[in-house]
Design a protein around this motif. Structure first.
Motif, PDB file in Angstrom:
ATOM      1  N   UNK A   7     -61.737 -15.521 -49.787  1.00 16.13           N
ATOM      2  CA  UNK A   7     -60.538 -15.136 -48.594  1.00 16.13           C
ATOM      3  C   UNK A   7     -60.849 -15.506 -47.417  1.00 16.13           C
ATOM      4  N   UNK A   8     -62.033 -15.384 -46.788  1.00 17.57           N
ATOM      5  CA  UNK A   8     -62.261 -15.936 -45.402  1.00 17.57           C
ATOM      6  C   UNK A   8     -62.042 -17.441 -45.292  1.00 17.57           C
ATOM      7  N   UNK A   9     -62.237 -18.099 -46.373  1.00 20.13           N
ATOM      8  CA  UNK A   9     -62.102 -19.669 -46.217  1.00 20.13           C
ATOM      9  C   UNK A   9     -60.655 -19.931 -46.106  1.00 20.13           C
ATOM     10  N   UNK A  10     -59.800 -19.183 -47.107  1.00 20.50           N
ATOM     11  CA  UNK A  10     -58.261 -19.249 -47.091  1.00 20.50           C
ATOM     12  C   UNK A  10     -57.870 -19.051 -45.423  1.00 20.50           C
ATOM     13  N   UNK A  11     -58.310 -17.722 -45.049  1.00 21.37           N
ATOM     14  CA  UNK A  11     -57.836 -17.111 -43.861  1.00 21.37           C
ATOM     15  C   UNK A  11     -58.118 -18.307 -42.718  1.00 21.37           C
ATOM     16  N   UNK A  12     -59.284 -18.871 -42.769  1.00 25.50           N
ATOM     17  CA  UNK A  12     -59.740 -20.120 -41.717  1.00 25.50           C
ATOM     18  C   UNK A  12     -58.783 -21.099 -41.743  1.00 25.50           C
ATOM     19  N   UNK A  13     -58.338 -21.766 -43.118  1.00 26.72           N
ATOM     20  CA  UNK A  13     -57.422 -22.786 -43.099  1.00 26.72           C
ATOM     21  C   UNK A  13     -55.973 -22.392 -42.709  1.00 26.72           C
ATOM     22  N   UNK A  14     -55.678 -21.313 -42.972  1.00 23.38           N
ATOM     23  CA  UNK A  14     -54.183 -20.792 -42.471  1.00 23.38           C
ATOM     24  C   UNK A  14     -54.077 -20.791 -41.164  1.00 23.38           C
ATOM     25  N   UNK A  15     -55.142 -20.247 -40.398  1.00 23.69           N
ATOM     26  CA  UNK A  15     -55.394 -20.176 -38.955  1.00 23.69           C
ATOM     27  C   UNK A  15     -55.411 -21.701 -38.259  1.00 23.69           C
ATOM     28  N   UNK A  16     -56.090 -22.515 -38.972  1.00 25.75           N
ATOM     29  CA  UNK A  16     -56.318 -23.771 -38.525  1.00 25.75           C
ATOM     30  C   UNK A  16     -54.841 -24.796 -38.682  1.00 25.75           C
ATOM     31  N   UNK A  17     -54.099 -24.371 -39.683  1.00 22.16           N
ATOM     32  CA  UNK A  17     -53.094 -24.962 -40.021  1.00 22.16           C
ATOM     33  C   UNK A  17     -51.778 -24.791 -38.777  1.00 22.16           C
ATOM     34  N   UNK A  18     -51.783 -23.204 -38.574  1.00 18.22           N
ATOM     35  CA  UNK A  18     -50.785 -22.970 -37.620  1.00 18.22           C
ATOM     36  C   UNK A  18     -51.244 -23.534 -36.234  1.00 18.22           C
ATOM     37  N   UNK A  19     -52.528 -23.613 -36.037  1.00 20.71           N
ATOM     38  CA  UNK A  19     -52.764 -24.247 -34.693  1.00 20.71           C
ATOM     39  C   UNK A  19     -52.505 -25.890 -34.577  1.00 20.71           C
ATOM     40  N   UNK A  20     -52.587 -26.531 -35.806  1.00 23.92           N
ATOM     41  CA  UNK A  20     -52.206 -27.817 -35.956  1.00 23.92           C
ATOM     42  C   UNK A  20     -50.633 -27.923 -35.696  1.00 23.92           C
ATOM     43  N   UNK A  21     -50.069 -26.783 -36.215  1.00 20.60           N
ATOM     44  CA  UNK A  21     -48.411 -26.932 -35.964  1.00 20.60           C
ATOM     45  C   UNK A  21     -48.148 -26.883 -34.513  1.00 20.60           C
ATOM     46  N   UNK A  23     -50.111 -27.120 -31.877  1.00 19.35           N
ATOM     47  CA  UNK A  23     -50.592 -28.386 -31.042  1.00 19.35           C
ATOM     48  C   UNK A  23     -49.575 -29.343 -31.233  1.00 19.35           C
ATOM     49  N   UNK A  24     -49.124 -29.636 -32.161  1.00 20.62           N
ATOM     50  CA  UNK A  24     -48.229 -30.857 -32.384  1.00 20.62           C
ATOM     51  C   UNK A  24     -47.131 -30.740 -31.561  1.00 20.62           C
ATOM     52  N   UNK A  25     -46.449 -29.396 -31.643  1.00 23.61           N
ATOM     53  CA  UNK A  25     -45.442 -29.202 -30.809  1.00 23.61           C
ATOM     54  C   UNK A  25     -45.600 -29.278 -29.170  1.00 23.61           C
ATOM     55  N   UNK A  26     -46.766 -28.708 -28.883  1.00 21.57           N
ATOM     56  CA  UNK A  26     -47.192 -28.650 -27.512  1.00 21.57           C
ATOM     57  C   UNK A  26     -47.510 -30.077 -27.105  1.00 21.57           C
ATOM     58  N   UNK A  27     -48.230 -31.003 -27.923  1.00 22.59           N
ATOM     59  CA  UNK A  27     -48.358 -32.223 -27.374  1.00 22.59           C
ATOM     60  C   UNK A  27     -47.075 -33.184 -26.787  1.00 22.59           C
ATOM     61  N   UNK A  28     -46.153 -32.832 -27.888  1.00 16.59           N
ATOM     62  CA  UNK A  28     -45.022 -33.945 -27.575  1.00 16.59           C
ATOM     63  C   UNK A  28     -44.154 -33.273 -26.431  1.00 16.59           C
ATOM     64  N   UNK A  29     -44.113 -31.710 -26.641  1.00 17.15           N
ATOM     65  CA  UNK A  29     -43.255 -31.186 -25.506  1.00 17.15           C
ATOM     66  C   UNK A  29     -43.946 -31.352 -24.293  1.00 17.15           C
ATOM     67  N   UNK A  30     -45.085 -31.481 -23.930  1.00 13.26           N
ATOM     68  CA  UNK A  30     -45.500 -31.532 -22.675  1.00 13.26           C
ATOM     69  C   UNK A  30     -45.412 -33.110 -22.022  1.00 13.26           C
ATOM     70  N   UNK A  31     -45.489 -34.088 -23.136  1.00 15.11           N
ATOM     71  CA  UNK A  31     -45.114 -35.571 -22.654  1.00 15.11           C
ATOM     72  C   UNK A  31     -43.747 -35.719 -22.132  1.00 15.11           C
ATOM     73  N   UNK A  66     -54.711 -34.891 -32.091  1.00 20.83           N
ATOM     74  CA  UNK A  66     -55.247 -33.943 -32.977  1.00 20.83           C
ATOM     75  C   UNK A  66     -56.822 -34.090 -33.297  1.00 20.83           C
ATOM     76  N   UNK A  67     -57.203 -35.542 -33.608  1.00 23.33           N
ATOM     77  CA  UNK A  67     -58.468 -36.118 -33.721  1.00 23.33           C
ATOM     78  C   UNK A  67     -59.080 -35.854 -32.699  1.00 23.33           C
ATOM     79  N   UNK A  68     -58.702 -36.014 -31.585  1.00 20.03           N
ATOM     80  CA  UNK A  68     -59.399 -35.751 -30.265  1.00 20.03           C
ATOM     81  C   UNK A  68     -59.951 -34.211 -30.250  1.00 20.03           C
ATOM     82  N   UNK A  69     -58.780 -33.490 -30.416  1.00 17.35           N
ATOM     83  CA  UNK A  69     -58.815 -31.928 -30.266  1.00 17.35           C
ATOM     84  C   UNK A  69     -59.915 -31.690 -31.484  1.00 17.35           C
TER      85      UNK A  69
END
Length: 621
Positions: A7-21, A23-31, A66-69
């Motif tokens: 359960x902990x691993x699943x929660x960690x993956x979910x949190x990271x997935x939403x962080x990826x999403x 960051x993807x929006x923020x990276x392009x929005x900031x440029x 995202x790789x650099x992050x």
């Protein structure tokens, strides 16, 4: 990771997935925002080539960013504990992203205006920080208002760094979500009225009782690791009147080691309320006379004897001999030393100090350089019922060990005595006074340096009052106190042992060393404090029963006879009593008669004790 569930691993993956999403929006929005700002906030003013360059490079830019992050571990931190260190890491990652962005665009010819890269880095740092710390803020708010009706209201004493650390952990921890820090107390008036993490410092110690009622406090945490024992005692004595649960952070060393956290908090113990700073010991002088010596500890399995063994073995003696009649205690300390000091030369021997032939064989075989004599009967009421046994063990036993020490050329002989030896009213105290006289007499006729060390009651030792009170409380009471006015001097086992070791360093022969133990403590107050600290209300949940003074028991104990006087040592808390003169010529004749009386079991042993110890008054109480 240890203890990590599926359960902990699943929660960690979910949190990271939403962080990826995110960051993807923020990276392009900031440029894109940097382009808009470059062209005076006019979207239609942006030149088409820059829009095309931006779109063409979007996928590569997003993936490499995202790789650099990831490399900068922006997806590995616990953001509920985010601090300035995470801000630095975010800034480094975002600057690296825009440097790579600039270089990659230049290589393929998809350049944006130069100012866009700089502005994009600034916007990105702000946006990424905001996204991470927004998570922390939302978590803190939810923890604060979740289960608000069942929250545990907490008062913290102290407005320093320790409080800041503890508050951060309490506010951020989901496991402590029902703890609500309501107010802070600090004696520094400059801090009163200020806020720490949104919680007000409402006043000094005189506001504790008032605030406990006003804020409906359930728990008080004493968070001043650097406070002296006297300050700690005074504040905790106020706190214990509130009926709140009391907890405390241990010593200042945890601040230095950075170990302060919620796990450091412990319940307040009655020792915290004694209010005397521990005795300081000159470790170097101890090591000088202990190292590479053969050392024997009689009664080495007892409370004092076992602590002597612990401290002695750490100073690398040539050999440590544990001598005790009680095999279970001797075995326990032997096993402990084997684990903690596997290379130490420790010999554990079973035997009685009453047995001269056993002592003779031990001294002849091992030839100790230093003897610490801690073997004795010490329970006052039991010795009143069995006075002959007290004489056999304490007097005759000490005499036997002293004779062997003299015969086999022991360099130092340190005997454990007690404040009950001063103007004794009980058999145990009278026998220990005779032991002191044996020490003084042998010092005059032997090449061995004979000394005695006198101190009061030892907290936590076998048969001491606090373990008795705890057992009575666990059994539901009542707690028994002999008299509401009875007072005693107290010290901890390590303090008692440090005094014994220090005395050995100071010893020149014939001294009786006495510890300045500060103010005496009322046993009645100890009982009341322990009842409160155990979570009970005196008179409601638990009663105190007064049983009357036991045979031979005093209302107070003395550390010093009037005739002795005091002489200071280098340690201001250790004094030397001037020996009282007595008839040494007839002393050993009197000892022989006392020994015969004890072994004949005539029932007249108290009269014989009075002839040897003129200050013994068994009928005084």
């Amino acid at each position: 990771m240890m203890g990590e569930t599926k359960k902990d691993r699943i929660q960690l993956l979910v949190r990271r997935f939403f962080l990826f999403l995110t960051d993807t929006f923020l990276l392009n929005a900031c440029v894109y925002l940097s382009l808009i700002m470059r062209f005076d906030v006019g979207i239609v003013s942006i030149e088409p080539q820059y829009i095309n360059n931006y779109v063409d490079n979007m996928l590569f830019y997003t993936i490499i960013s995202l790789l650099i992050f990831w490399v900068f571990r922006l997806y590995h931190s616990l953001w509920q504990y985010a601090s300035i260190a995470e801000v630095y890491r975010i800034a480094e990652a975002c600057i690296t992203v825009e440097v790579v962005h600039f270089l990659s665009n230049k290589m393929v010819g998809n350049m944006l205006p130069r100012s866009c890269y700089f502005n994009a880095a600034i916007y990105l740092i702000i946006a990424i920080c905001a996204s991470r710390f927004m998570y922390r803020m939302i978590r803190t708010v939810l923890n604060k208002y979740r289960n608000i009706k069942t929250s545990n209201n907490v008062m913290i004493i102290g407005a320093g760094e320790a409080t800041n650390v503890i508050m951060r952990e309490i506010q951020n921890s989901s496991y402590l979500a029902n703890s609500n820090i309501a107010c802070i107390i600090d004696d520094d008036r400059r801090k009163v009225g200020k806020y720490i993490r949104g919680v007000k410092v409402i006043g000094t110690r005189d506001k504790i009782k008032e605030a406990a009622k006003l804020y409906d406090i359930d728990e008080i945490i004493f968070a001043i690791p650097s406070a002296s024992n006297e300050v700690k005692r005074d504040i905790l004595n106020i706190c214990k009147e509130t009926d709140c649960t009391l907890k405390i952070l241990p010593g200042v060393y945890q601040m230095v080691d950075g170990e302060i956290n919620v796990n450091s908090i412990r319940n307040v113990d009655v020792l915290d309320l004694l209010g005397r700073d521990p005795i300081e010991v000159d470790i170097e002088s101890i090591m000088g006379y202990v190292k590479d010596k053969v050392i024997m500890v009689t009664g080495g399995g007892g409370s004092i004897g076992s602590e002597l063994c612990r401290q002695l073995v750490s100073h690398k003696p040539k050999q440590l001999i544990i001598f005790d009649i009680y095999e279970n205690n001797a075995y326990d300390i032997q096993q402990e030393l084997k684990i903690n000091y596997p290379d130490a030369n420790v010999v554990t021997l079973i035997g009685s100090i009453r047995n001269v032939s056993r002592l003779e064989s031990v001294f002849a075989q091992y030839k100790p350089d230093i003897v610490y004599h801690a073997a004795a009967h010490k329970h006052v009421p039991l010795m009143e019922v069995s006075p002959d046994e007290a004489v056999k063990n304490n007097v005759v036993g000490t005499w036997n060990v002293a004779r062997m020490a003299d015969k086999y050329g022991v360099k130092k002989f340190v005997m454990i005595s007690t404040d009950k030896a001063v103007n004794p009213t009980n058999v145990m105290g009278a026998t220990k006074r005779i032991c002191e006289m044996i020490v003084q007499t042998y010092n005059g006729i032997s090449k061995t340096d004979f000394v005695a060390v006198r101190f009061g009651n030892v907290l936590g030792s076998n048969g001491s009052v606090i373990p008795l009170f705890k057992r009575q409380i666990e059994a539901g009471g009542p707690v028994t106190v002999t008299d509401p006015n009875i007072i005693r001097y107290f010290m901890t086992i390590p303090e008692a042992v440090s005094l014994v070791l220090q005395a050995g360093a100071y010893a020149k022969g014939g001294e009786i060393f006495i510890l300045d133990m500060g103010e005496p403590v009322k046993i009645d107050d100890l009982a009341k404090n322990l009842i409160r600290l155990s979570g009970y209300t005196l008179g409601v949940d638990m009663e105190i029963k007064y049983t009357g003074l036991r045979p031979g028991e005093k209302l107070y104990e003395e550390l010093l006879m009037k005739e002795e006087g005091l002489q200071e040592t280098d340690n201001k808390l250790i004094h030397i009593g001037k020996p009282i003169e007595f008839d040494k010529e007839n002393f050993f004749n009197n000892l022989e008669k006392l020994k015969e009386e004890a072994y004949s079991e005539t029932g007249n042993i108290r009269e014989s004790l009075k002839k040897v110890v003129v200050t013994y008054h068994p009928d005084e109480h």
